[in-house]
Design a protein around this motif. Structure first.
Motif, PDB file in Angstrom:
ATOM      1  N   PHE A   5       0.842  -1.017  -0.130  1.00 56.68           N
ATOM      2  CA  PHE A   5       0.049   0.096   0.291  1.00 56.68           C
ATOM      3  C   PHE A   5       1.121   1.561   0.283  1.00 56.68           C
ATOM      4  CE2 PHE A   5      -2.786   3.242   2.229  1.00 56.68           C
ATOM      5  CZ  PHE A   5      -3.626   3.495   1.328  1.00 56.68           C
ATOM      6  N   VAL A   6       0.405   1.922  -0.788  1.00 52.96           N
ATOM      7  CA  VAL A   6       1.828   3.519  -0.869  1.00 52.96           C
ATOM      8  C   VAL A   6       0.884   4.670  -0.894  1.00 52.96           C
ATOM      9  CG1 VAL A   6       2.972   4.601  -3.043  1.00 52.96           C
ATOM     10  CG2 VAL A   6       2.222   1.901  -2.980  1.00 52.96           C
ATOM     11  N   ALA A  56      -0.063  12.375   7.704  1.00 46.88           N
ATOM     12  CA  ALA A  56       0.351  11.175   7.475  1.00 46.88           C
ATOM     13  C   ALA A  56       0.668   9.752   8.633  1.00 46.88           C
ATOM     14  CB  ALA A  56       1.867  11.746   6.449  1.00 46.88           C
ATOM     15  N   ARG A  57       0.941  10.208   9.374  1.00 49.55           N
ATOM     16  CA  ARG A  57       1.549   9.421  10.581  1.00 49.55           C
ATOM     17  C   ARG A  57       0.153   8.426  10.842  1.00 49.55           C
ATOM     18  NH1 ARG A  57       2.073  10.004  16.739  1.00 49.55           N
ATOM     19  NH2 ARG A  57       3.759   8.976  17.283  1.00 49.55           N
ATOM     20  N   ARG A  58      -0.819   8.944  11.151  1.00 51.17           N
ATOM     21  CA  ARG A  58      -2.124   8.914  11.050  1.00 51.17           C
ATOM     22  C   ARG A  58      -2.682   7.314   9.639  1.00 51.17           C
ATOM     23  NH1 ARG A  58      -4.351  12.654  12.827  1.00 51.17           N
ATOM     24  NH2 ARG A  58      -5.318  13.064  10.854  1.00 51.17           N
ATOM     25  N   GLY A  59      -2.803   8.303   8.793  1.00 51.43           N
ATOM     26  CA  GLY A  59      -2.682   7.519   7.485  1.00 51.43           C
ATOM     27  C   GLY A  59      -2.199   6.065   7.928  1.00 51.43           C
ATOM     28  N   ILE A  60      -0.793   5.754   8.350  1.00 50.57           N
ATOM     29  CA  ILE A  60      -0.127   4.864   8.043  1.00 50.57           C
ATOM     30  C   ILE A  60      -0.356   4.157   9.332  1.00 50.57           C
ATOM     31  CG2 ILE A  60       2.458   4.619   8.579  1.00 50.57           C
ATOM     32  CD1 ILE A  60       3.412   6.979   6.728  1.00 50.57           C
ATOM     33  N   GLU A  61      -0.213   4.450  10.424  1.00 51.35           N
ATOM     34  CA  GLU A  61      -0.866   3.350  11.116  1.00 51.35           C
ATOM     35  C   GLU A  61      -1.969   2.789  11.000  1.00 51.35           C
ATOM     36  OE1 GLU A  61      -2.033   4.171  15.670  1.00 51.35           O
ATOM     37  OE2 GLU A  61      -2.372   5.639  14.862  1.00 51.35           O
ATOM     38  N   ASN A  62      -3.068   3.980  10.557  1.00 47.82           N
ATOM     39  CA  ASN A  62      -4.344   2.815  10.721  1.00 47.82           C
ATOM     40  C   ASN A  62      -3.859   1.702   9.424  1.00 47.82           C
ATOM     41  OD1 ASN A  62      -5.738   4.667  12.145  1.00 47.82           O
ATOM     42  ND2 ASN A  62      -6.318   6.058   9.935  1.00 47.82           N
ATOM     43  N   GLN A  63      -3.816   2.515   8.212  1.00 48.86           N
ATOM     44  CA  GLN A  63      -3.307   0.660   6.972  1.00 48.86           C
ATOM     45  C   GLN A  63      -2.346  -0.524   7.431  1.00 48.86           C
ATOM     46  OE1 GLN A  63      -4.274   0.796   4.679  1.00 48.86           O
ATOM     47  NE2 GLN A  63      -5.709   2.564   4.571  1.00 48.86           N
ATOM     48  N   LEU A  64      -1.640  -0.212   9.071  1.00 48.00           N
ATOM     49  CA  LEU A  64      -0.592  -1.013   9.117  1.00 48.00           C
ATOM     50  C   LEU A  64      -1.385  -1.616  10.582  1.00 48.00           C
ATOM     51  CD1 LEU A  64       2.726   0.616  10.155  1.00 48.00           C
ATOM     52  CD2 LEU A  64       2.143  -1.053   8.604  1.00 48.00           C
ATOM     53  N   ARG A  65      -2.777  -0.959  11.228  1.00 50.10           N
ATOM     54  CA  ARG A  65      -3.261  -1.776  12.149  1.00 50.10           C
ATOM     55  C   ARG A  65      -4.556  -2.863  11.746  1.00 50.10           C
ATOM     56  NH1 ARG A  65      -1.116  -0.603  17.180  1.00 50.10           N
ATOM     57  NH2 ARG A  65      -0.034   1.141  17.677  1.00 50.10           N
ATOM     58  N   GLN A  66      -4.751  -2.140  10.481  1.00 50.95           N
ATOM     59  CA  GLN A  66      -6.186  -2.371  10.541  1.00 50.95           C
ATOM     60  C   GLN A  66      -5.725  -4.566   9.067  1.00 50.95           C
ATOM     61  OE1 GLN A  66      -7.738  -0.090   7.438  1.00 50.95           O
ATOM     62  NE2 GLN A  66      -8.460   1.560   8.901  1.00 50.95           N
ATOM     63  N   ASP A  67      -4.495  -3.915   9.161  1.00 47.07           N
ATOM     64  CA  ASP A  67      -4.758  -5.157   7.901  1.00 47.07           C
ATOM     65  C   ASP A  67      -3.114  -6.102   8.609  1.00 47.07           C
ATOM     66  OD1 ASP A  67      -3.315  -7.355   6.274  1.00 47.07           O
ATOM     67  OD2 ASP A  67      -4.527  -6.106   4.296  1.00 47.07           O
ATOM     68  N   ALA A  68      -2.397  -6.795   9.111  1.00 48.35           N
ATOM     69  CA  ALA A  68      -1.226  -7.620   9.846  1.00 48.35           C
ATOM     70  C   ALA A  68      -0.157  -7.352   8.488  1.00 48.35           C
ATOM     71  CB  ALA A  68      -1.223  -8.415  10.386  1.00 48.35           C
ATOM     72  N   GLY A  69      -1.355  -7.998   6.955  1.00 48.63           N
ATOM     73  CA  GLY A  69      -0.308  -8.469   6.212  1.00 48.63           C
ATOM     74  C   GLY A  69       0.220  -7.538   5.119  1.00 48.63           C
ATOM     75  N   LEU A  70      -0.268  -6.260   5.509  1.00 46.48           N
ATOM     76  CA  LEU A  70       0.209  -5.789   5.171  1.00 46.48           C
ATOM     77  C   LEU A  70       1.387  -4.162   4.669  1.00 46.48           C
ATOM     78  CD1 LEU A  70      -1.309  -3.965   2.439  1.00 46.48           C
ATOM     79  CD2 LEU A  70      -1.891  -2.158   3.974  1.00 46.48           C
ATOM     80  N   VAL A  71       2.829  -4.496   3.632  1.00 42.29           N
ATOM     81  CA  VAL A  71       3.133  -3.475   3.872  1.00 42.29           C
ATOM     82  C   VAL A  71       3.159  -2.279   3.211  1.00 42.29           C
ATOM     83  CG1 VAL A  71       5.954  -3.281   2.482  1.00 42.29           C
ATOM     84  CG2 VAL A  71       4.490  -5.394   3.342  1.00 42.29           C
ATOM     85  N   VAL A  72       3.082  -0.703   4.050  1.00 38.44           N
ATOM     86  CA  VAL A  72       3.064   0.135   3.404  1.00 38.44           C
ATOM     87  C   VAL A  72       4.455   0.566   3.516  1.00 38.44           C
ATOM     88  CG1 VAL A  72       1.927   2.666   5.016  1.00 38.44           C
ATOM     89  CG2 VAL A  72       1.338   0.003   5.263  1.00 38.44           C
ATOM     90  N   THR A  73       4.436   1.640   2.477  1.00 38.60           N
ATOM     91  CA  THR A  73       5.769   2.279   2.133  1.00 38.60           C
ATOM     92  C   THR A  73       4.815   4.534   1.117  1.00 38.60           C
ATOM     93  OG1 THR A  73       6.749   3.074   0.660  1.00 38.60           O
ATOM     94  CG2 THR A  73       4.989   2.542  -0.979  1.00 38.60           C
ATOM     95  N   THR A  74       5.578   5.252   1.320  1.00 35.10           N
ATOM     96  CA  THR A  74       5.566   6.746   0.787  1.00 35.10           C
ATOM     97  C   THR A  74       6.189   6.772  -0.507  1.00 35.10           C
ATOM     98  OG1 THR A  74       6.607   7.099   2.167  1.00 35.10           O
ATOM     99  CG2 THR A  74       4.784   6.912   3.849  1.00 35.10           C
ATOM    100  N   MET A  75       5.432   7.652  -1.218  1.00 31.41           N
ATOM    101  CA  MET A  75       5.913   8.367  -2.452  1.00 31.41           C
ATOM    102  C   MET A  75       5.450  10.363  -2.272  1.00 31.41           C
ATOM    103  SD  MET A  75       6.138   7.886  -5.957  1.00 31.41           S
ATOM    104  CE  MET A  75       6.623   8.394  -6.710  1.00 31.41           C
TER     105      MET A  75
END
Length: 214
Positions: A5-6, A56-75
């Motif tokens: 997820f980017v 931005a931090r809140r968006g990153i946290e939400n994705q990481l907590r909602q889906d334990a199998g997801l890798v998150v990055t930024t651009m």
């Protein structure tokens, strides 16, 4: 297989990830790749642009907590990152004192540390891999000026684009001020340049291999 997820700062980056980067990663055995504007904003008045770190931090946290199998990055664009409180991004102000090649990595390390602290001791840090570009998406298009000019139907501008590129060590260094950012330089020469359609078409023509090398 990895699902990625980017979080991106604008529609040009969103289109680039979904239309060009995702197919490349699928061929490398990624299961799913998707991009979303930072903050989820679609209103015209707030479309694109760097969000304050808290958002931005809140968006990153939400994705990481909602889906334990997801890798998150930024651009995101280093030059556009807020440097002053309350919206400052970790490491951004200090990075200005470092040599150019170290600046993006310094910010990446700082935000990686901040997110890992936020997520707690049980968090697997490999799930958050931040990416900071030194400047906006359009800088990448100077990786091959001839193909860039052809892709936006202005082959006569190839030499002009090359003159700009030759003034810097790398495409990501093409910036002197907000008035001479890569997109501003392009728009001065090609007023009909349209983001994100033309940018993604040019990136596709140039190819990810060349962009990566540059």
């Amino acid at each position: 297989m990895t699902r990625l997820f980017v979080l991106v700062e604008g529609e040009t980056e969103e289109t680039f990830v979904n239309d060009l980067l995702a197919p490349h990663l699928y061929r490398a055995s990624y299961l799913d790749v998707s991009a979303r504007l930072m903050g989820g904003q679609r209103q015209k008045s707030r479309r694109g642009g760097i969000r304050p770190w808290s958002e931005a931090r809140r968006g990153i946290e939400n994705q990481l907590r909602q889906d334990a199998g997801l890798v998150v990055t930024t651009m995101v664009d280093y030059y556009g990152l807020p440097t002053r409180a309350p919206g400052a991004w970790p490491g951004r102000a200090e990075a200005n004192r470092l040599p150019f090649p170290q600046r993006a990595a310094h910010v990446e390390n700082a935000i990686r540390t901040d997110v890992a602290t936020l997520m707690g001791n049980s968090f697997n840090p490999v799930r958050f891999v931040p990416y900071v570009m030194m400047h906006e998406f359009e800088a990448m298009l100077f990786s091959d000026c001839e193909k860039f000019a052809q892709a936006i139907y202005h082959p006569e501008l190839a030499d002009r684009f090359q003159e700009i590129r030759d003034g810097f060590n790398t495409p990501e260094e093409i910036n002197d001020s907000p008035e001479t950012a890569p997109s501003k330089r392009i728009e001065m020469l090609a007023p009909d340049y349209q983001k994100p359609v033309d940018g993604t078409a040019a990136a596709s023509e140039i190819g990810l291999t060349v962009i990566g090398q540059e």
